[in-house]
Motif scaffolding. Structure first.
Motif, PDB file in Angstrom:
ATOM      1  N   ALA A  37      11.081  -1.356   0.098  1.00 57.18           N
ATOM      2  CA  ALA A  37       9.720  -1.482  -0.570  1.00 57.18           C
ATOM      3  C   ALA A  37       8.717  -0.535   0.052  1.00 57.18           C
ATOM      4  O   ALA A  37       8.057   0.215  -0.806  1.00 57.18           O
ATOM      5  N   ASP A  55       3.089  -1.101  -7.025  1.00 55.34           N
ATOM      6  CA  ASP A  55       3.477  -2.533  -6.795  1.00 55.34           C
ATOM      7  C   ASP A  55       4.263  -3.008  -7.743  1.00 55.34           C
ATOM      8  O   ASP A  55       5.336  -3.453  -7.450  1.00 55.34           O
ATOM      9  N   ASP A  56       3.859  -2.762  -9.137  1.00 58.75           N
ATOM     10  CA  ASP A  56       4.619  -3.410 -10.183  1.00 58.75           C
ATOM     11  C   ASP A  56       5.705  -2.700 -10.052  1.00 58.75           C
ATOM     12  O   ASP A  56       7.066  -3.308 -10.610  1.00 58.75           O
ATOM     13  N   VAL A  57       5.907  -1.572 -10.021  1.00 59.13           N
ATOM     14  CA  VAL A  57       7.157  -0.596 -10.314  1.00 59.13           C
ATOM     15  C   VAL A  57       8.081  -0.915  -9.256  1.00 59.13           C
ATOM     16  O   VAL A  57       9.241  -1.081  -9.211  1.00 59.13           O
ATOM     17  N   VAL A  58       7.589  -1.086  -8.067  1.00 62.11           N
ATOM     18  CA  VAL A  58       8.614  -1.222  -6.816  1.00 62.11           C
ATOM     19  C   VAL A  58       9.446  -2.794  -6.969  1.00 62.11           C
ATOM     20  O   VAL A  58      10.356  -3.149  -6.649  1.00 62.11           O
ATOM     21  N   GLN A  59       8.461  -3.576  -7.355  1.00 61.29           N
ATOM     22  CA  GLN A  59       8.750  -5.122  -7.517  1.00 61.29           C
ATOM     23  C   GLN A  59       9.977  -5.034  -8.666  1.00 61.29           C
ATOM     24  O   GLN A  59      11.096  -5.401  -8.575  1.00 61.29           O
ATOM     25  N   ASP A  60       9.491  -4.226  -9.729  1.00 63.77           N
ATOM     26  CA  ASP A  60      10.411  -3.988 -10.906  1.00 63.77           C
ATOM     27  C   ASP A  60      11.760  -3.406 -10.460  1.00 63.77           C
ATOM     28  O   ASP A  60      12.896  -3.855 -10.954  1.00 63.77           O
ATOM     29  N   LEU A  62      13.375  -3.597  -7.467  1.00 60.46           N
ATOM     30  CA  LEU A  62      13.966  -4.210  -6.690  1.00 60.46           C
ATOM     31  C   LEU A  62      14.539  -5.530  -7.380  1.00 60.46           C
ATOM     32  O   LEU A  62      15.781  -5.909  -7.305  1.00 60.46           O
ATOM     33  N   LEU A  63      13.797  -5.976  -8.392  1.00 60.17           N
ATOM     34  CA  LEU A  63      14.312  -7.173  -9.239  1.00 60.17           C
ATOM     35  C   LEU A  63      15.510  -6.733 -10.076  1.00 60.17           C
ATOM     36  O   LEU A  63      16.627  -7.229 -10.508  1.00 60.17           O
ATOM     37  N   THR A  64      15.488  -5.380 -10.543  1.00 55.51           N
ATOM     38  CA  THR A  64      16.465  -4.730 -11.495  1.00 55.51           C
ATOM     39  C   THR A  64      17.744  -4.502 -10.474  1.00 55.51           C
ATOM     40  O   THR A  64      18.941  -4.921 -11.037  1.00 55.51           O
TER      41      THR A  64
END
Lengths: 188, 226
Positions: A37, A55-60, A62-64
């Motif tokens: 992250a 932040d949104d992209v990083v979350q996206d 890692l969830l991917t």
């Protein structure tokens, strides 16, 4: 490679990703988050994204990684490489406002073999050498590589930042990659 | 599927693709060729290994404080399978996955075509084209050339990459079959002719069109966009 006796010899991020793939291991996912992250955040900020979007992209990303972990094959990529690809795809989608064209996935599903395990371990070792090779580059060369792979998405932007003419930049990127390619030959 | 092309994309263009620097029009051709060529796939993945190592090296920046907790709490709601894009809760644009390959068209080309098509536009003499995308960084188009016809000259100096998706063509530089790419830089004089057999269908990317052309051809080019 569902029960791989040599798995503990992989780099830690690759071990964590294998644990996520094989066992949906949440603790391992937490480790992946803690490792990637901050790096992914830095990568997104370098391309000029706002903190909120980063932040949104990083979350996206890692969830991917969590949902697509079944596709991870350590014989073809280290965890860092695999996550880099996911992250760069999303970054380009968002910055260019159009979907980045990506190659069709290879058919997976064939059994992982003993040979794959050796290949995976060899790849892991080559990557360690590549890491050393990158560390051994001059700061200038390393900077060019990092800008190309992690930051700006055009040569033009690199030119604006460094004040160097385009041709020089292209040849510097090529020079840096030339040295890296020596290491990469083994991976190919 | 046989993925052994004989005419490949130069390494530096694959590197530009892998690192994200290559403009969209050329990226479509690279992604389509890599789908058909294991050698260039290996090169692209090797380049991505450089990206992975660079990512390992980068000095991190702290993400939002609650991002970890928010992200871990979402794991329960996620599908295990490959429908990530459909069901990830997203604030971000472009959530649909790239479509699967369709017939002779790799997914990267199918994405440009949309649900139907190609919608050919005749250029005369049985030759047809569809422009897929055209922007300041380049144009990518499909060309349909019946056997024995010349591939229209779609380059205007600069970089031109032509991938064969069906049939084959030949010129004095060689013979190009399915999966092969002809990469032409600057103004190589060449006259590719579609070989006997099924019509040759190509995916062709060029630099921004019309930049250096004289007035009259430019007017004609505007009509035909070629």
């Amino acid at each position: 490679m569902t029960s791989d006796p040599t798995a503990t010899e992989f780099s830690l991020p690759t071990q964590w990703l294998i644990a996520v793939r094989n066992r949906r291991d949440r603790e391992a996912f937490g480790h992946l988050f803690d490792y990637f992250a901050p790096r992914l955040t830095a990568m997104m900020l370098r391309s000029g994204m706002s903190r909120a979007i980063a932040d949104d992209v990083v979350q996206d990303v890692l969830l991917t990684a969590w949902t697509k972990a079944a596709q991870f094959d350590p014989a073809r990529a280290q965890a860092s490489t695999w996550i880099y690809r996911i992250a760069r795809n999303r970054q380009i989608d968002i910055l260019r406002r159009e979907r980045r064209p990506v190659p069709d996935a290879l058919d997976t599903g064939e059994e992982h073999t003993e040979q794959d395990a050796h290949q995976a371990l060899a790849l892991d070792q080559e990557s360690a050498q590549l890491r050393a090779a990158l560390a051994a580059l001059s700061p200038d060369q390393r900077d060019v590589i990092e800008k190309a792979y992690l930051g700006d998405l055009t040569h033009t932007e690199i030119r604006q930042r460094t004040g160097l003419p385009l041709g020089t930049i292209k040849s510097r990127i090529r020079l840096g990659l030339e040295r890296l390619r020596h290491e990469l030959k083994e991976i190919r | 599927m046989n993925r052994n092309a004989t005419h490949h994309i130069p390494d530096e263009i694959i590197e530009a693709y892998a690192s994200g620097l290559l403009p969209h029009a050329f990226s479509v051709v690279v992604a389509a060729h890599v789908s058909l060529c294991d050698k260039c796939r290996a090169t692209a993945e090797a380049c991505e290994a450089v990206g992975g190592v660079a990512l390992d090296h980068i000095d991190g920046e702290a993400p939002a404080q609650d991002l970890r907790a928010r992200t871990l709490s979402m794991l329960d709601d996620l599908p295990d399978a490959d429908q990530t894009h459909a069901r990830l809760p997203r604030n971000l644009p472009i959530t649909a996955p790239q479509p699967a390959r369709r017939g002779i068209f790799p997914g990267a080309v199918a994405a440009e075509l949309g649900d139907d098509g190609p919608r050919w536009k005749s250029l005369g003499a049985g030759i047809r084209q569809q422009i897929l995308t055209s922007g300041p960084d380049g144009t990518v188009r499909l060309l349909y050339i019946p056997a024995g016809k010349a591939v229209p000259d779609h380059g205007h100096g600069g970089l031109e990459m032509t991938l064969v998706l069906q049939g084959s063509f030949s010129d004095h530089t060689g013979h190009f079959a399915k999966g092969d790419v002809q990469v032409v830089e600057d103004d190589l004089e060449h006259t590719p002719i579609a070989d006997d057999g099924p019509a040759c269908i190509c995916l062709a990317a060029t630099d921004a069109p019309l930049r250096f052309n004289a007035m009259i051809p430019r007017l004609l080019q505007r009509v035909f966009r070629i």
